[in-house]
Design a protein around this motif. Structure first.
Motif, PDB file in Angstrom:
ATOM      1  N   LEU A  14       0.850  -1.181   0.000  1.00 23.44           N
ATOM      2  CA  LEU A  14       0.000   0.000   0.000  1.00 23.44           C
ATOM      3  C   LEU A  14       0.884   1.229   0.000  1.00 23.44           C
ATOM      4  CD1 LEU A  14      -2.818  -1.021   2.469  1.00 23.44           C
ATOM      5  CD2 LEU A  14      -2.551  -1.547   0.075  1.00 23.44           C
ATOM      6  N   VAL A  15       1.475   1.500  -1.164  1.00 19.03           N
ATOM      7  CA  VAL A  15       2.400   2.606  -1.275  1.00 19.03           C
ATOM      8  C   VAL A  15       1.912   3.573  -2.324  1.00 19.03           C
ATOM      9  CG1 VAL A  15       4.375   1.231  -0.549  1.00 19.03           C
ATOM     10  CG2 VAL A  15       3.811   1.372  -2.958  1.00 19.03           C
ATOM     11  N   ALA A  16       2.406   4.792  -2.272  1.00 18.29           N
ATOM     12  CA  ALA A  16       1.941   5.808  -3.204  1.00 18.29           C
ATOM     13  C   ALA A  16       2.753   5.766  -4.482  1.00 18.29           C
ATOM     14  CB  ALA A  16       2.076   7.186  -2.563  1.00 18.29           C
ATOM     15  N   VAL A  34      -1.645  10.516  -7.011  1.00 18.30           N
ATOM     16  CA  VAL A  34      -2.675   9.603  -6.542  1.00 18.30           C
ATOM     17  C   VAL A  34      -2.056   8.772  -5.438  1.00 18.30           C
ATOM     18  CG1 VAL A  34      -4.182   7.697  -7.180  1.00 18.30           C
ATOM     19  CG2 VAL A  34      -3.763   9.546  -8.794  1.00 18.30           C
ATOM     20  N   GLN A  35      -2.604   8.864  -4.230  1.00 14.15           N
ATOM     21  CA  GLN A  35      -1.951   8.291  -3.058  1.00 14.15           C
ATOM     22  C   GLN A  35      -2.441   6.886  -2.759  1.00 14.15           C
ATOM     23  OE1 GLN A  35       0.520   9.784  -1.340  1.00 14.15           O
ATOM     24  NE2 GLN A  35       0.434  11.391  -2.852  1.00 14.15           N
ATOM     25  N   ASN A  36      -1.504   6.060  -2.255  1.00 16.64           N
ATOM     26  CA  ASN A  36      -1.809   4.804  -1.566  1.00 16.64           C
ATOM     27  C   ASN A  36      -2.489   3.752  -2.417  1.00 16.64           C
ATOM     28  OD1 ASN A  36      -0.757   5.623   0.917  1.00 16.64           O
ATOM     29  ND2 ASN A  36      -2.608   6.779   1.342  1.00 16.64           N
ATOM     30  N   THR A  37      -2.193   3.680  -3.732  1.00 17.39           N
ATOM     31  CA  THR A  37      -2.744   2.581  -4.507  1.00 17.39           C
ATOM     32  C   THR A  37      -1.930   1.339  -4.277  1.00 17.39           C
ATOM     33  OG1 THR A  37      -1.470   3.438  -6.378  1.00 17.39           O
ATOM     34  CG2 THR A  37      -3.808   3.923  -6.344  1.00 17.39           C
ATOM     35  N   LEU A  38      -2.594   0.202  -4.381  1.00 12.41           N
ATOM     36  CA  LEU A  38      -1.855  -1.049  -4.311  1.00 12.41           C
ATOM     37  C   LEU A  38      -0.920  -1.109  -5.502  1.00 12.41           C
ATOM     38  CD1 LEU A  38      -4.663  -3.528  -3.368  1.00 12.41           C
ATOM     39  CD2 LEU A  38      -2.575  -3.176  -2.096  1.00 12.41           C
ATOM     40  N   GLN A  39       0.343  -1.395  -5.249  1.00 12.29           N
ATOM     41  CA  GLN A  39       1.324  -1.443  -6.326  1.00 12.29           C
ATOM     42  C   GLN A  39       2.028  -2.777  -6.328  1.00 12.29           C
ATOM     43  OE1 GLN A  39       1.670   0.833  -8.579  1.00 12.29           O
ATOM     44  NE2 GLN A  39       0.286   2.304  -7.664  1.00 12.29           N
ATOM     45  N   GLN A  40       2.638  -3.099  -7.459  1.00 11.42           N
ATOM     46  CA  GLN A  40       3.415  -4.322  -7.514  1.00 11.42           C
ATOM     47  C   GLN A  40       4.638  -4.181  -6.642  1.00 11.42           C
ATOM     48  OE1 GLN A  40       3.305  -2.064  -9.807  1.00 11.42           O
ATOM     49  NE2 GLN A  40       5.277  -1.702 -10.734  1.00 11.42           N
ATOM     50  N   GLY A  41       5.053  -5.282  -6.041  1.00 11.66           N
ATOM     51  CA  GLY A  41       6.196  -5.250  -5.145  1.00 11.66           C
ATOM     52  C   GLY A  41       7.491  -5.554  -5.844  1.00 11.66           C
ATOM     53  N   GLN A  42       7.475  -5.740  -7.187  1.00 17.02           N
ATOM     54  CA  GLN A  42       8.676  -6.211  -7.860  1.00 17.02           C
ATOM     55  C   GLN A  42       9.555  -5.077  -8.329  1.00 17.02           C
ATOM     56  OE1 GLN A  42       8.143  -8.172 -11.673  1.00 17.02           O
ATOM     57  NE2 GLN A  42       9.600  -9.731 -11.076  1.00 17.02           N
ATOM     58  N   GLY A 185      -8.020  16.361   3.424  1.00 16.00           N
ATOM     59  CA  GLY A 185      -8.221  15.288   4.383  1.00 16.00           C
ATOM     60  C   GLY A 185      -9.654  14.793   4.475  1.00 16.00           C
ATOM     61  N   ARG A 186     -10.494  15.162   3.542  1.00 14.67           N
ATOM     62  CA  ARG A 186     -11.886  14.692   3.528  1.00 14.67           C
ATOM     63  C   ARG A 186     -11.953  13.438   2.639  1.00 14.67           C
ATOM     64  NH1 ARG A 186     -14.846  17.729   0.754  1.00 14.67           N
ATOM     65  NH2 ARG A 186     -13.360  19.258  -0.046  1.00 14.67           N
ATOM     66  N   PHE A 187     -11.435  12.353   3.173  1.00 11.17           N
ATOM     67  CA  PHE A 187     -11.211  11.175   2.342  1.00 11.17           C
ATOM     68  C   PHE A 187     -12.512  10.480   1.944  1.00 11.17           C
ATOM     69  CE2 PHE A 187      -7.281  11.480   4.998  1.00 11.17           C
ATOM     70  CZ  PHE A 187      -6.495  12.011   3.992  1.00 11.17           C
ATOM     71  N   ALA A 188     -13.519  10.519   2.808  1.00 17.17           N
ATOM     72  CA  ALA A 188     -14.810   9.924   2.431  1.00 17.17           C
ATOM     73  C   ALA A 188     -15.416  10.675   1.245  1.00 17.17           C
ATOM     74  CB  ALA A 188     -15.764   9.934   3.617  1.00 17.17           C
ATOM     75  N   ASP A 189     -15.296  12.003   1.256  1.00 13.33           N
ATOM     76  CA  ASP A 189     -15.784  12.792   0.123  1.00 13.33           C
ATOM     77  C   ASP A 189     -14.979  12.487  -1.136  1.00 13.33           C
ATOM     78  OD1 ASP A 189     -17.726  14.021   1.628  1.00 13.33           O
ATOM     79  OD2 ASP A 189     -16.521  15.793   2.078  1.00 13.33           O
ATOM     80  N   ALA A 218      -9.145   3.777  -6.759  1.00 10.58           N
ATOM     81  CA  ALA A 218      -8.478   2.656  -6.092  1.00 10.58           C
ATOM     82  C   ALA A 218      -7.671   3.141  -4.885  1.00 10.58           C
ATOM     83  CB  ALA A 218      -7.572   1.926  -7.082  1.00 10.58           C
ATOM     84  N   ALA A 219      -7.043   4.304  -5.033  1.00 13.24           N
ATOM     85  CA  ALA A 219      -6.246   4.847  -3.933  1.00 13.24           C
ATOM     86  C   ALA A 219      -7.106   5.078  -2.705  1.00 13.24           C
ATOM     87  CB  ALA A 219      -5.588   6.156  -4.363  1.00 13.24           C
ATOM     88  N   GLU A 220      -8.277   5.670  -2.904  1.00 13.48           N
ATOM     89  CA  GLU A 220      -9.141   5.958  -1.764  1.00 13.48           C
ATOM     90  C   GLU A 220      -9.796   4.697  -1.213  1.00 13.48           C
ATOM     91  OE1 GLU A 220      -9.155   8.604  -0.073  1.00 13.48           O
ATOM     92  OE2 GLU A 220      -7.821   9.595  -1.482  1.00 13.48           O
ATOM     93  N   GLN A 221     -10.093   3.738  -2.056  1.00 12.62           N
ATOM     94  CA  GLN A 221     -10.618   2.464  -1.563  1.00 12.62           C
ATOM     95  C   GLN A 221      -9.580   1.744  -0.708  1.00 12.62           C
ATOM     96  OE1 GLN A 221     -11.644   0.993  -5.453  1.00 12.62           O
ATOM     97  NE2 GLN A 221     -13.842   1.226  -5.079  1.00 12.62           N
ATOM     98  N   THR A 222      -8.329   1.853  -1.118  1.00 11.92           N
ATOM     99  CA  THR A 222      -7.253   1.263  -0.325  1.00 11.92           C
ATOM    100  C   THR A 222      -7.155   1.952   1.020  1.00 11.92           C
ATOM    101  OG1 THR A 222      -6.013   0.705  -2.321  1.00 11.92           O
ATOM    102  CG2 THR A 222      -4.779   0.781  -0.253  1.00 11.92           C
ATOM    103  N   ARG A 223      -7.200   3.278   0.999  1.00  9.91           N
ATOM    104  CA  ARG A 223      -7.120   4.038   2.245  1.00  9.91           C
ATOM    105  C   ARG A 223      -8.265   3.650   3.193  1.00  9.91           C
ATOM    106  NH1 ARG A 223      -4.862   9.116   2.743  1.00  9.91           N
ATOM    107  NH2 ARG A 223      -5.202   9.597   0.544  1.00  9.91           N
ATOM    108  N   ALA A 224      -9.447   3.441   2.623  1.00  6.97           N
ATOM    109  CA  ALA A 224     -10.625   3.117   3.431  1.00  6.97           C
ATOM    110  C   ALA A 224     -10.674   1.642   3.827  1.00  6.97           C
ATOM    111  CB  ALA A 224     -11.892   3.487   2.667  1.00  6.97           C
ATOM    112  N   GLY A 225      -9.775   0.832   3.273  1.00  6.67           N
ATOM    113  CA  GLY A 225      -9.808  -0.596   3.564  1.00  6.67           C
ATOM    114  C   GLY A 225     -10.970  -1.306   2.899  1.00  6.67           C
TER     115      GLY A 225
END
Length: 560
Positions: A14-16, A34-42, A185-189, A218-225
């Protein structure tokens, strides 16, 4: 998948991504990332190539019209769409007046100024156009981008809100409102707005535009879990580009995090078919099988992957995960061998030696564990956790002076809170065992403040007792009993209470202790002392006789 590996997956993946391209419609010259999207680890974060012409009019080649405009700069009639449910319906507005030739020229000048970073000039030109032809959406959009680049979020939000009202079919408005919400910081919005933008872009905007909007979502869905929602979004991304192996892997990760491990397997295997040496995919396969209760299958997959990779560093990573799987399933002997293989494959891997030390400790091979820790600390001398582990092992081996030195070194390395508390604990116990009760009390008090534990309070109480500070000893030992009422803690608390002349309290604890451990001669002896101190001699003698019969020499002396 185990909780440990879940945390690893989240922590590593979960990196930006890097900041997006400048001068796009959706992501402006302010280079909003775009912050905190799931990214490949390779191979690090993914770069998204945006369709600049469709996203930013000022980026289009001369003579090519951006989406929604004629070559002359006039807005084309928009297809009828229904506004997203989350957005209140906009009032019906009269159609926008076409831009005059002079206004078209001014719009081009404003877009060029924005593209060149001449923001004050762009702002003036866009504001002038809005005053002349308010219902034209393009000047509002350009002014919103300009204000966003200037850091004026309130002004930018106003303009993008006007864009939504004037052109509700366009995704740019809700997208950029989402960018602003994220900045504030209004991540739900932000999540809601990106979802609206994705709905508007779906099937209408170009693939690159859709991809950018979906990545933001995707970034915000990741942030929200929201990993179920993230799985759906990543499925759309992979549909847009079926050849994007990294997107396929991210989808599998999201499915695992959503508890859909079995459903993720086909996708991960598809990744491995195309990239058989990919370590992160092999690790994910193993985690999925562990999560399905099939650790043996996980081990075989890790062995197979270790045979495919070409370098020792990658093999060491796979073998370390194998060691973890084996240890979790109770086969610590095989886990030690796997960790040894990992250390042999990558002799510079400090983590491999540290894990080997932990596993050898679990098998009570303390000399072997110490040798592994010494290798780990030599390879990573700034790692406070390794140094603390080595200190604890020296303490267990009866080397308090060496343990104290290692603990002191660890404390100089700015350890994390858990490691700090453990190092202070080792330092305190090492001092106690060397008869340094004052320093022991200081270190152990610091340890309990950092991370309260029954064991630390126990040794703190013993240190205070050794200094004849019986009140402090009783307090610390009382805390130890609250956290973990072991017989040792209860017996020491009773001793401290007796020394503090709190006989009735001591007796109450000791009665419970002899009931639970009737063959505890020391507890019967202390109970006799508590009763004698309260002038109940017959009861005291009976307790002392019981202690004497259990072999307690002090009780025999007390009966004379």
């Amino acid at each position: 998948m185990t909780q440990h590996n879940l945390k690893v997956l989240l922590g590593l993946l979960l990196v930006a991504p890097p900041a997006a391209s400048a001068q796009t419609l959706l992501d402006t010259s302010a280079a909003i990332s775009v912050q905190n999207t799931l990214q490949q680890g390779q191979s690090g974060s993914m770069t998204v190539n945006f369709d600049a012409c469709k996203l930013a009019p000022q980026a289009c080649p001369e003579g090519q019209a951006p989406t929604g405009q004629t070559p002359a700069g006039q807005t084309q009639p928009a297809p009828a769409t229904v506004a997203p449910a989350a957005t209140p319906p906009a009032p019906t507005l009269p159609p926008a007046l076409p831009l005059t030739e002079a206004q078209q020229k001014q719009l081009a000048q404003a877009q060029a100024a924005l593209g060149a970073g001449q923001l004050p000039q762009a702002r003036t030109l866009f504001e002038g156009l809005i005053a002349q032809n308010y219902r034209q959406p393009e000047p509002h959009f350009g002014l919103g981008l300009t204000l966003l680049s200037l850091g004026n979020l309130k002004g930018a939000a106003f303009e993008f809100t006007q864009l939504v009202a004037l052109a509700p079919e366009r995704p740019e408005g809700p997208y950029n409102l989402g960018v602003i919400a994220g900045r504030e910081g209004r991540f739900a919005d932000a999540l809601r707005l990106y979802g609206e933008a994705a709905t508007l872009a779906r099937g209408k905007a170009g693939p690159a535009t859709q991809r950018q909007v979906l990545e933001a979502l995707a970034a915000e869905q990741t942030r929200a879990g929201d990993f179920a929602g993230l799985s759906a979004t990543l499925a759309e991304i992979t549909a847009l580009d079926p050849n994007d192996v990294n997107a396929q892997f991210r989808l599998a990760q999201a499915q695992v995090l959503a508890g859909q491990g079995a459903a993720a397997l086909p996708g991960v295997y598809a990744v491995l078919e195309r990239q058989p040496e990919r370590v992160d995919a092999a690790l994910l396969v193993a985690d999925i099988y562990v999560g399905q209760g099939l650790p043996d299958r996980a081990v075989r997959e890790l062995d197979a992957a270790a045979g495919r990779v070409r370098n020792g560093g990658d093999r060491a990573v796979l073998l370390l995960r194998k060691a973890d799987v084996l240890a979790a399933s109770g086969d610590t002997r095989a886990a030690v061998f796997a960790a040894q293989d990992a250390a042999r494959e990558d002799s510079r891997n400090a983590a491999a030696f540290a894990r080997l030390a932990e596993l050898r400790t679990a098998r009570n091979d303390r000399p072997g564990a110490l040798a592994a820790y010494e290798k780990a600390t030599a390879l990573a001398p700034q790692n406070a956790a390794y140094r603390t582990g080595q200190a604890a092992l020296r303490l267990a081996l009866g080397q308090p002076a060496g343990a104290a030195r290692d603990a002191a070194q660890a404390l100089r390395l700015s350890p994390d809170p858990a490691t700090l508390a453990r190092a202070q604990f080792v330092q305190g116990v090492a001092a106690y065992r060397q008869g340094q009760y004052g320093p022991a009390q200081t270190a152990l008090r610091a340890s309990t403040a950092a991370a309260p534990s029954a064991e630390a309070y126990l040794w703190l109480g013993l240190s205070a007792y050794a200094r004849k500070d019986y009140a402090a000893a009783a307090t610390a030992l009382g805390e130890s009993v609250k956290l973990n009422p072991t017989p040792t803690a209860r017996q020491n608390l009773a001793s401290a209470l007796l020394a503090s002349a709190r006989y009735a309290e001591a007796e109450a604890i000791l009665r419970g202790l002899v009931s639970d451990t009737p063959k505890n001669g020391e507890a019967w002896y202390l109970l006799g002392l508590a009763q004698r101190a309260q002038s109940r001699e017959p009861e005291a003698r009976q307790s002392l006789k019981t202690a004497a019969n259990l072999g307690n020499a002090k009780a025999k002396g007390a009966l004379k």
